[in-house]
Design a protein around this motif. Sequence first.
Motif, PDB file in Angstrom:
ATOM      1  N   PRO B 195       0.830  -1.215   0.000  1.00 44.56           N
ATOM      2  CA  PRO B 195       0.000   0.000   0.000  1.00 44.56           C
ATOM      3  C   PRO B 195       0.860   1.259   0.000  1.00 44.56           C
ATOM      4  CG  PRO B 195      -0.894  -1.599   1.532  1.00 44.56           C
ATOM      5  CD  PRO B 195       0.425  -2.151   1.060  1.00 44.56           C
ATOM      6  N   SER B 349      -0.479  -9.505   6.412  1.00 41.56           N
ATOM      7  CA  SER B 349       0.213  -8.222   6.590  1.00 41.56           C
ATOM      8  C   SER B 349       1.356  -8.148   5.593  1.00 41.56           C
ATOM      9  CB  SER B 349       0.764  -8.121   8.015  1.00 41.56           C
ATOM     10  OG  SER B 349       1.705  -7.062   8.084  1.00 41.56           O
ATOM     11  N   CYS B 350       1.477  -7.013   4.895  1.00 43.12           N
ATOM     12  CA  CYS B 350       2.524  -6.918   3.871  1.00 43.12           C
ATOM     13  C   CYS B 350       3.887  -6.656   4.491  1.00 43.12           C
ATOM     14  CB  CYS B 350       2.178  -5.857   2.842  1.00 43.12           C
ATOM     15  SG  CYS B 350       2.610  -4.184   3.337  1.00 43.12           S
ATOM     16  N   GLN B 352       5.197  -3.812   5.729  1.00 47.93           N
ATOM     17  CA  GLN B 352       5.839  -2.490   5.595  1.00 47.93           C
ATOM     18  C   GLN B 352       5.933  -1.725   6.912  1.00 47.93           C
ATOM     19  OE1 GLN B 352       5.371   0.183   1.864  1.00 47.93           O
ATOM     20  NE2 GLN B 352       3.372  -0.664   2.267  1.00 47.93           N
ATOM     21  N   CYS B 353       4.870  -1.831   7.747  1.00 50.34           N
ATOM     22  CA  CYS B 353       4.822  -1.026   8.975  1.00 50.34           C
ATOM     23  C   CYS B 353       5.099  -1.936  10.178  1.00 50.34           C
ATOM     24  CB  CYS B 353       3.461  -0.374   9.186  1.00 50.34           C
ATOM     25  SG  CYS B 353       2.624   0.129   7.682  1.00 50.34           S
ATOM     26  N   CYS B 356       2.119  -3.077  12.439  1.00 45.25           N
ATOM     27  CA  CYS B 356       1.253  -4.087  11.824  1.00 45.25           C
ATOM     28  C   CYS B 356       1.987  -5.418  11.736  1.00 45.25           C
ATOM     29  CB  CYS B 356       0.801  -3.632  10.445  1.00 45.25           C
ATOM     30  SG  CYS B 356      -0.120  -4.868   9.506  1.00 45.25           S
ATOM     31  N   THR B 394      -0.556   3.065  11.104  1.00 48.41           N
ATOM     32  CA  THR B 394       0.017   2.325   9.983  1.00 48.41           C
ATOM     33  C   THR B 394      -0.374   2.958   8.652  1.00 48.41           C
ATOM     34  OG1 THR B 394      -1.905   0.875   9.988  1.00 48.41           O
ATOM     35  CG2 THR B 394       0.025   0.126  11.220  1.00 48.41           C
ATOM     36  N   ILE B 395       0.235   2.479   7.574  1.00 44.26           N
ATOM     37  CA  ILE B 395      -0.011   3.043   6.245  1.00 44.26           C
ATOM     38  C   ILE B 395      -1.423   2.730   5.778  1.00 44.26           C
ATOM     39  CG2 ILE B 395       0.653   2.905   3.804  1.00 44.26           C
ATOM     40  CD1 ILE B 395       3.549   2.424   4.747  1.00 44.26           C
ATOM     41  N   CYS B 396      -1.878   1.495   5.970  1.00 50.83           N
ATOM     42  CA  CYS B 396      -3.208   1.166   5.462  1.00 50.83           C
ATOM     43  C   CYS B 396      -4.084   0.616   6.576  1.00 50.83           C
ATOM     44  CB  CYS B 396      -3.127   0.180   4.282  1.00 50.83           C
ATOM     45  SG  CYS B 396      -3.147  -1.564   4.745  1.00 50.83           S
ATOM     46  N   LEU B 398      -5.346  -2.334   7.007  1.00 53.87           N
ATOM     47  CA  LEU B 398      -5.308  -3.757   7.368  1.00 53.87           C
ATOM     48  C   LEU B 398      -5.060  -3.916   8.863  1.00 53.87           C
ATOM     49  CD1 LEU B 398      -3.942  -6.855   5.662  1.00 53.87           C
ATOM     50  CD2 LEU B 398      -3.075  -6.329   7.937  1.00 53.87           C
ATOM     51  N   ALA B 399      -4.189  -3.101   9.397  1.00 47.80           N
ATOM     52  CA  ALA B 399      -3.862  -3.226  10.817  1.00 47.80           C
ATOM     53  C   ALA B 399      -5.098  -2.934  11.683  1.00 47.80           C
ATOM     54  CB  ALA B 399      -2.717  -2.295  11.170  1.00 47.80           C
TER      55      ALA B 399
HETATM   56  S1  SF4 Z   1      -0.796  -1.653   7.794  1.00 44.52           S
HETATM   57 FE1  SF4 Z   1      -1.019  -2.103   5.614  1.00 44.52          FE
HETATM   58  S2  SF4 Z   1       0.840  -1.241   4.710  1.00 44.52           S
HETATM   59 FE2  SF4 Z   1       1.267  -1.427   6.903  1.00 44.52          FE
HETATM   60  S3  SF4 Z   1       2.232  -3.463   7.142  1.00 44.52           S
HETATM   61 FE3  SF4 Z   1       0.032  -3.712   7.507  1.00 44.52          FE
HETATM   62  S4  SF4 Z   1      -0.726  -4.332   5.504  1.00 44.52           S
HETATM   63 FE4  SF4 Z   1       1.264  -3.417   5.123  1.00 44.52          FE
END
Ligand code: SF4
Lengths: 183, 429
Positions: B195, B349-350, B352-353, B356, B394-396, B398-399
């Motif tokens: 994201p 979870s990708c 990145q953060c 998360c 977080t960026i997106c 999902l968290a």
């Molecule tokens: S909050 Fe979104 S961008 Fe950040 S690690 Fe989780 S999935 Fe990835």
Amino acid sequence: MAELSFTEEELEEIEKIKAKFPTAKAATLQVLWVAQRKYGHVEPDVQKLVAETLDLPASHVHGVASFYTQYYKEEQGKFVLDVCTCLSCQLCGGYEILHHLEDKLGIKAGETTDDGMFSIQEVECLGACGYAPMLQVTNGVYVNNLTKEKVDTLIENLKNGKKPEFESMAMPELEKRNQAAAE
Amino acid sequence: MANDWKSFEPLLIPDIPNLQDIEVYEENGGYDALRKILDDQDTWSRKSVVNEVKQANIRGRGGAGFNAGLKWSFMPEPDGGPRYLAANGDESEPGTFKDRKIFEYNPHLFIEGALIASYAMAVDTIYVYIRGEYISWVEMFEEAVQDAYDKGYLGDNILDTDISIDMEITYGAGAYICGEETAMLESLEGKRGYPRVKPPFPAQKGLWGRPTTINNIETLANVPLVINNGADWYGDIGSEEHPGPVLYGISGHVNRPGVYEYPTGVPVMDLINDVAGGIRGGKDLKAVIPGGSSTPPLRADQLEGVTMNSDSLKDAGSMMGTAGLVVMDEDTDMVEVLWRIAHFYHHESCGQCTPCRDGTGWLEKILIKIKNGEGEMKDLDLLLDLGNQIEGRTICALADAAVWPVRHTINRFRDEFEAKVKKSVHAVA
Ligand code: SF4
Ligand SMILES: Cc1cc2nc3c(=O)[nH]c(=O)nc-3n(C[C@H](O)[C@H](O)[C@H](O)COP(=O)(O)O)c2cc1C
Ligand code: FES
């Protein structure tokens, strides 16, 4: 291993994919798919072929191949059984189905049978929650509303080279009404 | 609206055999909305289409419920460069399985809606991003798109006007995060689905840095209904603040699971009992997750008078999400359920953060401890605490989506969690 290459036909298909996007990079996922359909996996030498064909850094293709779960990073069995155990499938017996398969084939999720016929994977929601428990065969057809008997039949059929066919899961209401209309 | 919903005739997936065939779709008024606009572009200027859709208040069916027309109005004025519509068919939120019905049963309604959206936003290319696992539906949908090209609804000079719009289909390869709109853009650009930090928003800088709007498949399928019948007509369907038809996906412990089309605002209990045939095996209801795994579960005793629309679900302490209802009977072990949800978000979870990546890992680890009978009472507060530390950092989203079920499942089923940890204390003593 011999040098890998795409056939003329495959290269034509790849040109068509590239034409969908303004950059060659955008074709990465789809060309990895073309390669996986051909070789059955995207091991490093296959990734290298994809990178060379698209004129992209090998590190980029490797990054993409490792990010997405449907790409097989190593060789798999002839049939890969992706069993969903996520929320709705869990509620409807997805783990029983998974364990039944594991017992039947004598392997654990993540493993391949010695004869190279079957691999089992435990996967997240496949978007078939109303038809739980369910599994997908080698990134292809969904097999829905599983019971142990249905799993046994599936394995027998696959052993005999008979792949399952696409099962349309009608909207229950439409089904009801169409049945009423037919009667 | 009481029992009104019972006489509702489906609009998104009407009961017309072979509607996926373009001829059948045309015979039943298909592509009339597009024709109406393109034939009279003075009445139906781009702006007036946006306004009509905005007034209809189609709330996004991808989960967030944002007014589609309002979103379209964020696109900047055309500058001669490319502009994109990215249609989100990633459909990976556990409990959600409805967009695939549109690909299978009424693909042209979606195509027509995407075309009208593209006209309204002066978009020249539509990308339809479908999850890779849906390859069977990708193939079906490819045929529908080809038919639309052959009939002149897609491509250059649509219906002999100077409007030209292309539609390209592409698909993913297994990654829930690619349903998040900016991760989907990254994936469309051929990259890992990470994201993006917002701003800039996609309307300013989307695909390849160009203006882009992202809409869900079902959202776009609603658009022709609005153009054919008007915003007022649409606004009268279902709940006032959240109108229109909805594809409800019902799964879990019910007798007749599946996708059903009804207006918004149907009582949750009616969906379970009348529509989905009640709980399997004559058991009692324990809980419902109303709109996909990220929406907080509601206990059976919280459902009195609760209807499927954003206001009612918000008052009850949950959300509409994707309208994917997951129904759980009295024997359901809520600790196991919550662990499985936490496992999903950790797995997806990708990375990145840090809050998360590590946080979802901790949530899962502690829940495994509790379900194995090795948890302590203070672990429950630790879970809630961790949630507070993850949320909003977080960026997106999902968290956040990982935190909500943890918080509300523990709070609403606390005795079940305490029973598991207490037992373990006795066992140790
Ligand atoms: S909050 Fe979104 S961008 Fe950040 S690690 Fe989780 S999935 Fe990835
Ligand atoms: C983690 C995550 C996953 C998402 N997955 C999907 C999805 O699979 N399909 C979808 O339409 N929207 C999904 N969304 C919502 C999209 O980001 C976006 O809001 C939506 O596609 C916009 O369309 P709409 O306004 O028409 O609903 C997801 C959001 C998040 C945070
Ligand atoms: S939970 Fe198994 S398909 Fe959705």
